[in-house]
Structures are given as structure tokens and as C-alpha cells.
Enzyme design. Sequence first.
Site, PDB file in Angstrom:
ATOM      1  N   HIS A 138     -19.291  57.660  -6.337  1.00  0.00           N
ATOM      2  CA  HIS A 138     -19.621  58.354  -7.577  1.00  0.00           C
ATOM      3  C   HIS A 138     -20.618  59.460  -7.253  1.00  0.00           C
ATOM      4  O   HIS A 138     -21.367  59.370  -6.284  1.00  0.00           O
ATOM      5  CB  HIS A 138     -20.227  57.335  -8.548  1.00  0.00           C
ATOM      6  CG  HIS A 138     -20.441  57.824  -9.941  1.00  0.00           C
ATOM      7  ND1 HIS A 138     -21.530  58.593 -10.301  1.00  0.00           N
ATOM      8  CD2 HIS A 138     -19.732  57.621 -11.083  1.00  0.00           C
ATOM      9  CE1 HIS A 138     -21.479  58.840 -11.603  1.00  0.00           C
ATOM     10  NE2 HIS A 138     -20.398  58.280 -12.100  1.00  0.00           N
ATOM     11  N   ASP A 215     -24.337  50.259  -4.557  1.00  0.00           N
ATOM     12  CA  ASP A 215     -24.117  50.688  -5.941  1.00  0.00           C
ATOM     13  C   ASP A 215     -23.222  49.641  -6.600  1.00  0.00           C
ATOM     14  O   ASP A 215     -22.021  49.592  -6.351  1.00  0.00           O
ATOM     15  CB  ASP A 215     -23.462  52.061  -5.948  1.00  0.00           C
ATOM     16  CG  ASP A 215     -23.068  52.544  -7.350  1.00  0.00           C
ATOM     17  OD1 ASP A 215     -23.185  51.750  -8.307  1.00  0.00           O
ATOM     18  OD2 ASP A 215     -22.608  53.689  -7.471  1.00  0.00           O
ATOM     19  N   GLN A 218     -20.163  49.120 -10.912  1.00  0.00           N
ATOM     20  CA  GLN A 218     -18.829  48.696 -11.311  1.00  0.00           C
ATOM     21  C   GLN A 218     -18.533  47.237 -10.966  1.00  0.00           C
ATOM     22  O   GLN A 218     -17.528  46.700 -11.412  1.00  0.00           O
ATOM     23  CB  GLN A 218     -17.780  49.595 -10.646  1.00  0.00           C
ATOM     24  CG  GLN A 218     -17.828  51.046 -11.097  1.00  0.00           C
ATOM     25  CD  GLN A 218     -17.505  51.222 -12.569  1.00  0.00           C
ATOM     26  OE1 GLN A 218     -16.776  50.443 -13.160  1.00  0.00           O
ATOM     27  NE2 GLN A 218     -18.061  52.258 -13.176  1.00  0.00           N
ATOM     28  N   LYS A 241     -22.859  49.083 -18.662  1.00  0.00           N
ATOM     29  CA  LYS A 241     -21.540  48.742 -18.146  1.00  0.00           C
ATOM     30  C   LYS A 241     -21.299  47.237 -18.141  1.00  0.00           C
ATOM     31  O   LYS A 241     -20.201  46.787 -17.793  1.00  0.00           O
ATOM     32  CB  LYS A 241     -21.373  49.304 -16.730  1.00  0.00           C
ATOM     33  CG  LYS A 241     -21.368  50.830 -16.677  1.00  0.00           C
ATOM     34  CD  LYS A 241     -21.117  51.340 -15.273  1.00  0.00           C
ATOM     35  CE  LYS A 241     -21.286  52.847 -15.177  1.00  0.00           C
ATOM     36  NZ  LYS A 241     -20.257  53.600 -15.934  1.00  0.00           N
TER      37      LYS A 241
END
Length: 421
Positions: A138, A215, A218, A241
Site C-alpha cells: 500500500h 502492516d 488487512q 478496518k
Amino acid sequence: METEKNVVTNPPSLGEGLGVGFIRADFPILSRQVHGHPLVYLDNAATTQKPLQVLDAMREEYLNANANVHRGVHYLSQQATLLHEAARERVRQFLNARSTSEIVFTRGTTEAINLVAQTFCESQMQEGDEVLVTDMEHHSNIVPWQMQALRRGIVVRHLPITDDGQLRLDLLDEYLTPRTRLLSMAHVSNVLGTVNPVQQLVAKAHEHGIPVLVDAAQSAPHLPLDVQQLDCDFLALSGHKMYGPTGVGVLYGKEQWLDRLPPYQGGGEMIGTVSWEKTTYNELPFKFEAGTPDYVATHGLATAIDYICALGLDQIQAHEQQLLRHCTAQLQQIPGLRIVGQAPEKDAVVSFVVDGIHPLDLGTLLDQLGVAVRTGHHCAEPLLQRLGLTSTVRASFALYNTLEEVDALAAALRRVIPMLS
């Protein structure tokens, strides 16, 4: 206000036979109509909807325990502080961190990565030193390092991927050079859905004495996370999220690393003492939390964690994998449609393109039928350039999505594709 109230929730479990339909009652927005059609919300990789339990917990704190946290001696401040620090402990449990000193509240994954990029490069890197990322990152895990490259002369390298969306692990030893100071990588690609073998990559990097930032924006809503098992040095996630509020996130960092890094911002809360001659800094984790935190949002995040843990991340993952398999099978039957990203280990994301049709046009017509998907480059332009694309359509799933909604997506595509061909 009782400090425990709304901290622990007991939503119905997917395994109790109540089904997703019962759980959807916790998300009233899912029952609304869009353009005269029932809403089919498939944009969960961008942000998830929030259950009533989270909204009620935040509303109750604003109504009953709203006061600035830490150092206040009055009742409301003490109550707000208890809730805020209880949220930190809840995050620690969720990640299985060793100590709450390793849990830093941020505004989200983006700020967490920027915090590490700025402080790590300032204190641990010199001109010519390298940061290794991957081709599937990202922008939040690209741009902060590029900014440091301009300011400090560091080098940003990127590990390639295969055509089906897997990391080129066979090249890892080549890319981990004597100048590499940090590996920073996504756990799950927000475009491809690829689940990267983080534990394997961390172990390999540590063989070279290189720390690793993960990260987890997600992966946190979908996969169990254990930072001690992963042995990562840093990990970032976002509340919005994972069914929590916007504007709050977490940076996990091993205590020995956070101790070595300088403060990120200056101001209240992060100080020990201040004089005209010298300022000393607060202990961990407060050294990195300048200013008034969003203490109501941290309470909402803790409530969201309670919600998904009560359902069970294993059960959530199994449900979402069923949706992923069903969607893949349905879309593969549509002529001219090509799924982007076919890694064997894949999370609840399906990106695709249709021959001769711009993804923006496709997404616009799907919206007219009530189907909410994301179109564009998904803040991953280098990845799409690697794949020879400029944009895709992305459907992404959450615990409240149903097989019927997948069918609705497929039916809508079959309806609108001939209109655009």
C-alpha cells in the site's frame, strides 16, 4: 459509570447456529436500500461497518465519562483513564504482546508506519542504508520511506512478485543486503488478497540481524495475530478496518526497539519534565503519544476487538473463505472477466478486470444496483503497474456478508457487462 460496562460484549457466535443473518442485526446500515435496491456492501477492505455494540460503548462514554485522560484527579478523568488503559490492555491481549508498554495508540496504520519511518531512519540509518519493502505494498508503506530517502539519502528497494501475486522468496537473500536496515511488508495485500508468510520472512530477516515491520491493516480483521509467535519487531493496524471507529490504530513495537527510538512528536503527555534548559521524555508507550488521545475511540476499538473475539477469528476466517471460494467460482464463469491475484494462500479479497470495460464504469453501474465495490488503484499504483494495469474492481468480504450477496454481485455483473461492452 461502571468501567467494565460495554468493554466486554457477547455477540452471537457464528458457531452457535444463529447464522450471519442474526449477526447482521448488529449492523443496521446493512438493511438500508441504495438506489432502490438492498445494499450489498463489499468494500470492507477500505472500511468495515460498525456494530451497535461499538457505537453504544462510545456514546455511553461521551455521556457518562468524558474527560481528558491521565493526570486528572477528578472522577470523570479517572473513569476515562481507566477505560483508555483498559483498551490498551485489550489490544495487548489481542496481539499477545508482552507488555502494554509495547502498545502505542495512533490514528491508524498510516501514522504507525510514518512513526517508525521517521524515528527509525533518524536514529538507526545513514545515507546509503536500505529499507526493503515489496511490490505489493500500500502507498502507506512506500511513500513514508520515499520521503526519508529524499531527506536522508536512504535507499528503498522492493522485493518482486510472481504473476499470480506471490512474493519471490527465492530472491530474498539477494535483496537482504549488508546495507538493509529494515524489512517493512504487508501481511495481506489489499489488492491481491495474498497472505504473505510473515513468520518465515521474519525468521529470514532476523538471520541477517534485520528487524521487521508488519502492516497488518488487512489481516487484523480476518486472521489471528500473535506478535510473539510472529516475532516481528513492529506491527501496525487500523481500528476502522476491524469494525471499530475511524481515526484510531495501533503500533506494536518490541520494547527494546521503542526504547531506542526518539519521540515522534512533541507536546503534552509525551514529556517527563520541561524547562527552558532541557526536556525529558515520558516512559513507554506515552513517549510516542503526544497530545490528547482519542480516548473514546480507543474504547470503541477495544469493544470491536471483544466483538470479533467473541465470534471467534477462526470461525470468521472459515466463513470468509467460504465467501471467497464462492465468489471466485462465480466470477470465473463470466466471459471476459479476469481475477487479479491467484495466490494459493489468499484472504477475503477478489480484484478483477473485464475486457474492454473501465473499472470505474463497472463500479458506477454496480452501485446503481446497490452493490458497493471499490474501483481504482487501491493506493497500490506500483503493484498495478507491475501487473500491467491502471485500476481494478475490488470486492472484499467481512463477517456479515452472505453467499446471497456474492450471488447478487455476480448477477449484477452479468446484467451490466453487456450494457458496457
